[in-house]
Write an enzyme that holds these catalytic residues in place. Structure first.
Site, PDB file in Angstrom:
ATOM      1  N   ASP A  98      56.796  63.270  96.598  1.00 35.06           N
ATOM      2  CA  ASP A  98      56.428  62.076  95.838  1.00 35.06           C
ATOM      3  C   ASP A  98      55.163  61.521  96.476  1.00 35.06           C
ATOM      4  OD1 ASP A  98      56.609  59.626  94.353  1.00 35.06           O
ATOM      5  OD2 ASP A  98      58.799  59.877  94.300  1.00 35.06           O
ATOM      6  N   ASP A 200      53.349  58.699  91.831  1.00 34.27           N
ATOM      7  CA  ASP A 200      53.910  57.384  91.553  1.00 34.27           C
ATOM      8  C   ASP A 200      52.910  56.517  90.770  1.00 34.27           C
ATOM      9  OD1 ASP A 200      56.209  55.561  92.345  1.00 34.27           O
ATOM     10  OD2 ASP A 200      54.547  54.381  93.136  1.00 34.27           O
ATOM     11  N   GLU A 268      53.974  59.859  86.963  1.00 39.91           N
ATOM     12  CA  GLU A 268      54.874  58.796  86.498  1.00 39.91           C
ATOM     13  C   GLU A 268      54.029  57.812  85.700  1.00 39.91           C
ATOM     14  OE1 GLU A 268      57.872  55.201  87.863  1.00 39.91           O
ATOM     15  OE2 GLU A 268      55.986  55.530  88.881  1.00 39.91           O
ATOM     16  N   HIS A 329      65.543  57.182  89.518  1.00 44.17           N
ATOM     17  CA  HIS A 329      66.020  56.212  90.503  1.00 44.17           C
ATOM     18  C   HIS A 329      65.673  54.768  90.139  1.00 44.17           C
ATOM     19  CE1 HIS A 329      61.860  56.897  91.298  1.00 44.17           C
ATOM     20  NE2 HIS A 329      61.820  55.880  92.145  1.00 44.17           N
ATOM     21  N   ASP A 330      65.019  54.576  89.008  1.00 38.90           N
ATOM     22  CA  ASP A 330      64.628  53.223  88.590  1.00 38.90           C
ATOM     23  C   ASP A 330      65.378  52.733  87.355  1.00 38.90           C
ATOM     24  OD1 ASP A 330      62.604  53.021  90.565  1.00 38.90           O
ATOM     25  OD2 ASP A 330      61.166  54.049  89.270  1.00 38.90           O
TER      26      ASP A 330
HETATM   27  C1  GLC Z   1      57.563  53.571  90.973  1.00 37.60           C
HETATM   28  C2  GLC Z   1      58.813  54.021  91.685  1.00 37.60           C
HETATM   29  C3  GLC Z   1      59.626  52.811  92.034  1.00 37.60           C
HETATM   30  C4  GLC Z   1      58.833  51.953  92.959  1.00 37.60           C
HETATM   31  C5  GLC Z   1      57.489  51.597  92.346  1.00 37.60           C
HETATM   32  C6  GLC Z   1      56.569  51.057  93.365  1.00 37.60           C
HETATM   33  O1  GLC Z   1      57.824  53.010  89.748  1.00 37.60           O
HETATM   34  O2  GLC Z   1      59.497  54.926  90.880  1.00 37.60           O
HETATM   35  O3  GLC Z   1      60.845  53.165  92.614  1.00 37.60           O
HETATM   36  O4  GLC Z   1      59.526  50.781  93.263  1.00 37.60           O
HETATM   37  O5  GLC Z   1      56.840  52.726  91.817  1.00 37.60           O
HETATM   38  O6  GLC Z   1      56.160  52.075  94.229  1.00 37.60           O
END
Ligand code: GLC
Length: 533
Positions: A98, A200, A268, A329-330
């Site tokens: 990641d 990310d 993402e 995970h979100d």
């Molecule tokens: C992304 C991650 C999340 C995190 C955010 C800030 O959305 O998936 O878990 O809190 O970025 O890094």
């Protein structure tokens, strides 16, 4: 030409804190992942993406990085990672890390240097602004975790910008030295042998140069989270991000662009699908796979799903490879959103659609969102805006391996509680039950591997009515039909002529559907895969 692995693979996301603990601290670690690789091989996945493992104060559980080129002690040491990579590759599993380029931790030495003084060499590595003319933050931008996105720094008399927590200052991606430094981070891990990155919040990386106020969001309602008060028009998705994405791709390609050796980038990006498509790249390629999160948000209705799938297929750019995600995970878990019966149908959908599927750890067991007592809450998202069900702890609970103490996850109390039914809903127990959702996932990955039509075949919608969704996957002589019943009511479906003589390859039901005289009798909450001829 051989199909690159990232088009045919099944990706499995591991949240490392919650997968397997080996050093008795209640937190998962890299040795734990290594210990469970054979499980992943048995599950039939081809690649793992591991959420951040780098040194971090863990304010956002690893998404606040203090050193991009090392491993956090709670996860192990660099040698543990190297070993995990060797062990994974030996088993034919790819490993994706990641990459969190948008922001670092406020404990990163870069930020310490940047905040030290206005004259610091690294001042411009982050985003510093004077107060607005009348005082207060430079503009109205809101952090994704609520509150102003600007943090006042008393010592140097300026604000810095943070799209997430104030402990996560945004890097200034307009600065060439920041770009160079992060590209070196990519090279560091590529040199060690990683097969790619999930990137990310890629769409956040560049902000409008003059920082205008964001406009209000007319659709905002209380309960959505404060960030939704505004549309992130100027703080995200700026045209300049695409050059950066293309440069990242160039680096990945320089390590391997084809076949088994390809290095892959997954972005993402939470944007409407027409905007998402730009992240495949234009003249220069960008992401191999801009994550497609539509299955997470789409109402579970056949017509709506069919429209989403058809639209996505239609807007893909030439050469753009599709992908689908059921959970991460979100976001709430699929079994929490749909219930156990339909979580099985969702599994069939995920693994029979055209495009690379990404599966979130524990979804193969039907884990659902775990109720977290307020004293157990760990997620800063929940702590900052409590009670709106925005917290992510419920989907980050420990993986249950067996019915021993702490579900075989750890010798001590895990950092988050287990789900209530862990003594039966665990890997060992479910592996013995041919009707379990785990067994279903295994059958699906095996079938997908066996029938090229399911991975690289064409996709045609055949029938959409009530709760029924039927489509064809076809490659060379292979012709498969997938029929999903998204509801409780059994259905009789007239099959097309060419599939009348068909074999049932898979059913989610114990007493599988029947095909009689060209009519498919699809049971309550049942999905089937048929093969013609
Ligand atoms: C992304 C991650 C999340 C995190 C955010 C800030 O959305 O998936 O878990 O809190 O970025 O890094």
């Amino acid at each position: 030409m051989t199909t690159p692995w990232w088009q045919t693979c099944v990706i499995y996301q591991i949240y490392p804190r919650s997968f397997q603990d080996t050093n008795d601290d209640g937190i998962g670690d890299l040795r734990g992942i290594a210990r469970r690789l054979d499980y992943l091989v048995g599950l039939g996945v081809d690649a793992i993406w591991i959420s951040p493992i780098y040194p971090s104060p863990m304010v956002d559980f690893g998404y606040d990085i203090a050193d991009y080129c090392d491993v956090d002690p709670s996860f192990g040491v660099l040698a543990d990672f190297d070993n995990l990579l060797v062990q994974a590759h030996r088993r034919g599993l790819k490993v994706l890390l990641d990459l969190v380029p948008n922001h670092s931790s406020d404990q990163h030495p870069w930020f310490a240097e940047s905040r030290a003084s206005r004259e610091s060499q690294k001042r411009d590595w982050y985003i510093w602004r004077d107060p607005a003319p009348g005082g207060g933050p430079p503009n109205n931008w809101i952090s994704d975790f609520g509150g102003s996105a600007w943090q006042w720094d008393e010592a140097t008399g300026q604000y810095y910008y943070h799209a997430f927590l104030r402990e996560q200052p945004d890097l200034n991606w307009r600065h060439p030295a920041v770009q160079a430094a992060m590209y070196d981070v990519m090279r560091f891990w590529f040199d060690r042998g990683v097969d790619g990155f999930r990137i990310d919040v890629l769409w956040h990386m560049v902000k409008a140069a003059d920082f205008p106020d964001n406009p209000p969001n007319p659709a905002y309602r209380f309960g959505m989270g404060e960030m939704h008060r505004l549309l992130q028009r100027h703080s995200t998705d700026q045209p300049e991000v695409h050059r950066i994405a293309a440069e990242m791709r160039e680096i990945a390609d320089s390590y391997g662009a084809r076949g088994q050796g390809a290095r892959v980038l997954i972005g993402e990006i939470y944007l409407p699908v027409d905007r998402l498509m730009h992240y495949y790249g234009g003249e220069r390629p960008e992401m191999h796979l801009p994550f497609n999160f539509q299955l997470i948000d789409t109402p579970w209705q056949a017509r709506v799903l069919a429209a989403v799938i058809a639209n996505y297929e239609a807007v893909l750019p030439p050469g753009g490879w599709p992908n689908w995600v059921l959970g991460n995970h979100d976001r709430p878990r699929v079994a929490a959103r749909l219930g156990q019966a339909q979580a099985r149908i969702a599994a069939v959908l995920l693994l029979t659609l055209r495009g690379t599927p990404t599966l979130y750890y524990g979804d193969e067991l039907g884990l659902t969102d775990v109720v977290i007592e307020s004293s157990d809450v760990r997620d800063p998202r929940e702590l900052r805006e409590p009670g709106l069900a925005l917290g992510r702890d419920p989907v980050r609970t420990p993986m249950p391996w067996d019915d021993s103490e702490n579900a075989g996850f750890s010798a001590v109390r895990p950092w988050l509680p287990l789900h209530a039914d862990w003594s039966t809903r665990n890997v060992t127990r479910m592996a013995e039950d041919p009707q379990s959702i785990l067994a279903l996932y295994r059958r699906l990955t095996a079938l997908r591997r066996d029938r090229r039509a399911l991975s690289i075949g064409s996709f045609v919608l055949l029938n959409v009515q009530d709760d029924i969704l039927v489509y064809e996957r076809r490659h060379a002589a292979e012709r498969l039909v997938v029929a999903l019943n998204l509801g409780e009511r059994p259905h009789r479906l007239q099959l097309p002529e060419w599939v009348r003589d068909s074999r049932l390859l898979l059913s989610t039901a114990e007493d599988a559907a029947l095909v009689e005289d060209g009519v498919l009798l699809l049971g309550s909450n049942e999905a089937v895969v048929l093969e013609a001829g």
